[in-house]
Design a protein around this motif. Structure first.
Motif, PDB file in Angstrom:
ATOM      1  N   ARG A   8       0.847  -1.192   0.000  1.00  0.00           N
ATOM      2  CA  ARG A   8       0.000   0.000   0.000  1.00  0.00           C
ATOM      3  C   ARG A   8       0.883   1.243   0.000  1.00  0.00           C
ATOM      4  N   PRO A   9       0.356   2.390  -0.501  1.00  0.00           N
ATOM      5  CA  PRO A   9       1.166   3.616  -0.521  1.00  0.00           C
ATOM      6  C   PRO A   9       1.738   3.969   0.843  1.00  0.00           C
ATOM      7  N   SER A  10       0.971   3.698   1.890  1.00  0.00           N
ATOM      8  CA  SER A  10       1.453   4.037   3.235  1.00  0.00           C
ATOM      9  C   SER A  10       2.603   3.145   3.678  1.00  0.00           C
ATOM     10  N   ASP A  11       2.786   2.000   2.979  1.00  0.00           N
ATOM     11  CA  ASP A  11       3.851   1.073   3.338  1.00  0.00           C
ATOM     12  C   ASP A  11       5.192   1.432   2.708  1.00  0.00           C
ATOM     13  N   LEU A  12       5.199   2.287   1.694  1.00  0.00           N
ATOM     14  CA  LEU A  12       6.410   2.561   0.940  1.00  0.00           C
ATOM     15  C   LEU A  12       7.479   3.191   1.819  1.00  0.00           C
ATOM     16  N   ARG A  13       8.709   2.734   1.611  1.00  0.00           N
ATOM     17  CA  ARG A  13       9.852   3.228   2.371  1.00  0.00           C
ATOM     18  C   ARG A  13      10.998   3.541   1.403  1.00  0.00           C
ATOM     19  N   ASP A  14      12.020   4.206   1.900  1.00  0.00           N
ATOM     20  CA  ASP A  14      13.176   4.503   1.070  1.00  0.00           C
ATOM     21  C   ASP A  14      14.034   3.270   0.823  1.00  0.00           C
ATOM     22  N   VAL A  15      14.182   2.437   1.839  1.00  0.00           N
ATOM     23  CA  VAL A  15      15.121   1.325   1.697  1.00  0.00           C
ATOM     24  C   VAL A  15      14.647   0.107   2.476  1.00  0.00           C
ATOM     25  N   THR A  16      14.820  -1.027   1.854  1.00  0.00           N
ATOM     26  CA  THR A  16      14.589  -2.320   2.498  1.00  0.00           C
ATOM     27  C   THR A  16      15.943  -2.959   2.774  1.00  0.00           C
ATOM     28  N   VAL A  17      16.152  -3.361   4.009  1.00  0.00           N
ATOM     29  CA  VAL A  17      17.403  -4.029   4.393  1.00  0.00           C
ATOM     30  C   VAL A  17      17.100  -5.496   4.625  1.00  0.00           C
ATOM     31  N   VAL A  18      17.662  -6.347   3.807  1.00  0.00           N
ATOM     32  CA  VAL A  18      17.475  -7.792   3.944  1.00  0.00           C
ATOM     33  C   VAL A  18      18.710  -8.356   4.640  1.00  0.00           C
ATOM     34  N   VAL A  19      18.481  -9.026   5.771  1.00  0.00           N
ATOM     35  CA  VAL A  19      19.589  -9.572   6.563  1.00  0.00           C
ATOM     36  C   VAL A  19      19.549 -11.089   6.482  1.00  0.00           C
ATOM     37  N   ARG A  20      20.601 -11.681   5.959  1.00  0.00           N
ATOM     38  CA  ARG A  20      20.663 -13.133   5.831  1.00  0.00           C
ATOM     39  C   ARG A  20      21.250 -13.740   7.107  1.00  0.00           C
ATOM     40  N   LEU A  21      20.513 -14.657   7.698  1.00  0.00           N
ATOM     41  CA  LEU A  21      20.926 -15.291   8.949  1.00  0.00           C
ATOM     42  C   LEU A  21      21.488 -16.674   8.638  1.00  0.00           C
ATOM     43  N   ARG A  22      22.746 -16.889   9.079  1.00  0.00           N
ATOM     44  CA  ARG A  22      23.403 -18.169   8.778  1.00  0.00           C
ATOM     45  C   ARG A  22      24.209 -18.646   9.981  1.00  0.00           C
ATOM     46  N   ARG A  23      23.524 -18.826  11.095  1.00  0.00           N
ATOM     47  CA  ARG A  23      24.169 -19.347  12.303  1.00  0.00           C
ATOM     48  C   ARG A  23      25.297 -18.437  12.795  1.00  0.00           C
ATOM     49  N   GLN A  24      25.100 -17.133  12.675  1.00  0.00           N
ATOM     50  CA  GLN A  24      26.087 -16.213  13.219  1.00  0.00           C
ATOM     51  C   GLN A  24      26.005 -16.208  14.746  1.00  0.00           C
ATOM     52  N   PRO A  25      27.109 -15.882  15.432  1.00  0.00           N
ATOM     53  CA  PRO A  25      27.065 -15.783  16.893  1.00  0.00           C
ATOM     54  C   PRO A  25      26.057 -14.728  17.332  1.00  0.00           C
ATOM     55  N   ALA A  26      25.499 -14.916  18.526  1.00  0.00           N
ATOM     56  CA  ALA A  26      24.462 -14.012  19.023  1.00  0.00           C
ATOM     57  C   ALA A  26      24.968 -12.583  19.145  1.00  0.00           C
ATOM     58  N   ASP A  27      26.230 -12.401  19.583  1.00  0.00           N
ATOM     59  CA  ASP A  27      26.732 -11.037  19.734  1.00  0.00           C
ATOM     60  C   ASP A  27      26.880 -10.340  18.379  1.00  0.00           C
ATOM     61  N   ALA A  28      27.210 -11.119  17.336  1.00  0.00           N
ATOM     62  CA  ALA A  28      27.306 -10.529  16.000  1.00  0.00           C
ATOM     63  C   ALA A  28      25.931 -10.101  15.499  1.00  0.00           C
ATOM     64  N   SER A  78      11.197 -12.520  -1.756  1.00  0.00           N
ATOM     65  CA  SER A  78      11.300 -12.031  -3.118  1.00  0.00           C
ATOM     66  C   SER A  78      11.406 -10.518  -3.144  1.00  0.00           C
ATOM     67  N   VAL A  79      12.185  -9.998  -4.090  1.00  0.00           N
ATOM     68  CA  VAL A  79      12.298  -8.556  -4.267  1.00  0.00           C
ATOM     69  C   VAL A  79      10.933  -7.935  -4.536  1.00  0.00           C
ATOM     70  N   SER A  80      10.012  -8.722  -5.086  1.00  0.00           N
ATOM     71  CA  SER A  80       8.679  -8.197  -5.369  1.00  0.00           C
ATOM     72  C   SER A  80       7.950  -7.764  -4.106  1.00  0.00           C
ATOM     73  N   ARG A  81       8.425  -8.191  -2.947  1.00  0.00           N
ATOM     74  CA  ARG A  81       7.770  -7.844  -1.680  1.00  0.00           C
ATOM     75  C   ARG A  81       8.426  -6.653  -0.990  1.00  0.00           C
ATOM     76  N   ALA A  82       9.462  -6.084  -1.601  1.00  0.00           N
ATOM     77  CA  ALA A  82      10.182  -4.981  -0.964  1.00  0.00           C
ATOM     78  C   ALA A  82       9.316  -3.730  -0.916  1.00  0.00           C
ATOM     79  N   ALA A  83       9.270  -3.105   0.251  1.00  0.00           N
ATOM     80  CA  ALA A  83       8.550  -1.843   0.397  1.00  0.00           C
ATOM     81  C   ALA A  83       9.458  -0.655   0.100  1.00  0.00           C
ATOM     82  N   GLY A  84      10.761  -0.877   0.031  1.00  0.00           N
ATOM     83  CA  GLY A  84      11.706   0.211  -0.182  1.00  0.00           C
ATOM     84  C   GLY A  84      11.961   0.496  -1.653  1.00  0.00           C
ATOM     85  N   ARG A  85      12.246   1.756  -1.943  1.00  0.00           N
ATOM     86  CA  ARG A  85      12.652   2.118  -3.310  1.00  0.00           C
ATOM     87  C   ARG A  85      14.000   1.504  -3.648  1.00  0.00           C
TER      88      ARG A  85
END
Length: 521
Positions: A8-28, A78-85
């Motif tokens: 929706r228009p109200s959902d649009l944001r400047d940037v979407t940050v996708v963070v990939r989780l791969r068993r990184q340590p908790a402090d990281a 999917s990138v199709s779900r990104a709210a960010g420009r």
């Protein structure tokens, strides 16, 4: 198949940050998400999407991801779900500087860039060359720089570009997928910006993906096939291929030739590497490679596996002395192993580094003495001594190509050194460019005359434009015309010369014919 939630228009944001989780340590992970929560761009202008294989971890971190629609914990996104420009892909061990997203988005908007590459620090698996970030660039050229040498996805991508090109980020963790995705986006981009200055990104230690030695040629082959699909035959494809030859195939062949394998296994994998070279190595790509690597590949292509192994050991030796240079007929050859060895009988061209000679130069002063332009400065080859000097100043008319050459006088300077601290004592020069009398006996005729320096030492010559590298003492503001001679064509006219600096900062002279000002003016 990805399901796409309506944006929706109200959902649009400047940037979407996708963070990939791969068993990184908790402090990281805490540091990563803490850096996202602290972004100066503001939480209302961003959304954070954690993506990973462990639902419990994704669920826990999803509660810390704010901005835009509440992100759903998903294994694939999917990138199709990104709210960010724009969208940027991070590893869970990465951290962003407080103003990183603000700087990246501002650059993308100001430069209308499809991809923005920010300076980074830390153990990146595929680092960009440091010289890329000497200064910010609104429109960096992919084809004349080493932008393509960094194929990690921790860059800012225009979401519309990814959707238009049907580029979706791979989450399978398959080695090479991230590089193929980033390569496609870089080549598809109409404009790429570089943000220098303080690092935008701090790379953390990523999980090590150990590719078996026997599989490395196949990985290099896959990436080079992908590169070939991105550019037609020619210089651009060669540029892309040279990166994969220099990184993936160099790594693969180095490992094959030096790993503790059985003779049969080494022979088999060496043959696989040879097939990759036969399929993808072009003369243009070979010419772009460091000479030791080019020699190693030439030996592999010729089936000289024992010699190739020797060359791989030579490349890996950090204590080796710099190879000598041989200068013949104006060409410079590096005397690497197998240079003019009758066994492999490799061509001299493989060792030719003439075109890799770099000139260090600076214009120290410029000024008129009547009709004579006085020039002083220094110029020398980084890689050669300053013996057998034959340097000239070249005056070339921009339209016709007509030229005049003027001798220079060497000025000994015991404090003149190259970048490695080696003396270049005879590299300082002065020259008197006589506009009143050329080699024909006539004055320099009207036209735009560009100044060059034909730098020549030890029989090797390279021409460079004069002026863009200059001392701070050089006055670039004065543009007063100087009377140089009566016109040969009209007794009522005289020739005048006016120094000026081009947009690139180079020195040129505008010679014009005009009626001289009346006495007293």
């Amino acid at each position: 198949m990805h399901t796409t939630d309506p944006v929706r228009p109200s959902d649009l944001r400047d940037v979407t940050v996708v963070v990939r989780l791969r068993r990184q340590p908790a402090d990281a992970l805490d540091a990563c998400f803490g850096s996202l929560q602290a972004q100066s761009i503001g939480q209302d202008r961003m959304e954070v999407v954690p993506v990973g294989d462990e639902p419990s971890l994704v669920n826990r971190l999803t509660g810390r991801a704010r901005g835009g629609r509440r992100p759903s914990p998903v294994r694939e996104w999917s990138v199709s779900r990104a709210a960010g420009r724009y969208v940027i892909f991070l590893d869970g061990s990465d951290r962003l500087a407080v103003d990183a997203l603000e700087r990246l988005v501002s650059a993308a908007d100001a430069d209308e860039a499809d991809v923005v590459v920010g300076a980074a620090e830390g153990p990146s698996p595929d680092p960009a060359p440091a010289r890329l970030f000497r200064e910010s660039q609104a429109h960096a050229d992919l084809w004349s720089s080493r932008l393509y040498w960094s194929l990690t996805a921790d860059k800012l991508f225009r979401t519309e570009l990814l959707r238009r090109r049907a580029l979706d980020f791979p989450y399978t963790g398959s080695t090479g997928d991230e590089m193929a995705f980033t390569a496609s986006a870089l080549v598809a981009a109409d404009s790429i910006s570089v943000v220098a200055g303080p690092p935008c990104l701090v790379n953390g230690a990523r999980p090590v993906v150990d590719v078996p030695v026997a599989d490395r040629p196949a990985l290099a082959d896959r990436l080079m096939r992908h590169a070939e699909s991105l550019a037609p035959e020619g210089a651009r494809r060669d540029h892309l291929l040279s990166r994969h030859l220099e990184r993936e195939l160099a790594d693969a062949t180095g490992a094959v030739l030096s790993a503790p394998l059985s003779d049969d296994e080494r022979e088999r994998v060496s043959q696989e590497a040879r097939k990759v070279l036969d399929s993808h190595l072009t003369d243009g790509a070979l010419a772009l490679l460091p000479r030791p690597l080019a020699v190693q590949f030439a030996l592999l292509s010729a089936g000289r596996f024992a010699e190739a192994r020797t060359m791989a050991a030579y490349r890996a030796d950090k204590e080796k002395a710099a190879p000598r240079k041989t200068v013949e007929n104006g060409r410079v050859f590096t005397t690497l192993p197998f240079f003019r060895d009758p066994g492999p009988a490799l061509p001299d061209d493989l060792f030719d580094i003439t075109d890799r000679m770099t000139v260090t130069q600076e214009l120290g002063s410029v000024g008129w003495n009547g009709s004579i332009l006085l020039l002083e400065g220094h110029a020398f080859f980084e890689q050669l001594s300053t013996r057998d000097r034959a340097t000239k100043v070249v005056l070339r008319e921009r339209g016709s190509g007509a030229e005049e050459r003027f001798s220079v006088t060497a000025r000994r300077d015991e404090e003149l050194f190259n970048a490695k601290g080696k003396p270049r004592a005879m590299g300082r020069f002065s020259s008197r460019v006589n506009f009143r009398q050329t080699s024909s006996g006539w004055p320099v005729p009207p036209g735009i005359w560009d100044l060059y320096l034909s730098v020549s030492f030890e029989g090797v010559t390279q021409e460079v434009r004069l002026g863009h590298r200059r001392s701070e003492k050089v006055d670039v503001t004065g543009r007063a015309p100087v009377r140089i001679a009566p016109s040969p064509r009209s007794a009522e006219h005289e020739l005048f010369a006016t120094l000026f600096w081009t947009e690139d900062g180079d020195l040129s002279v505008d010679v014009s014919e005009r009626v001289p000002p009346a006495a007293g003016h």
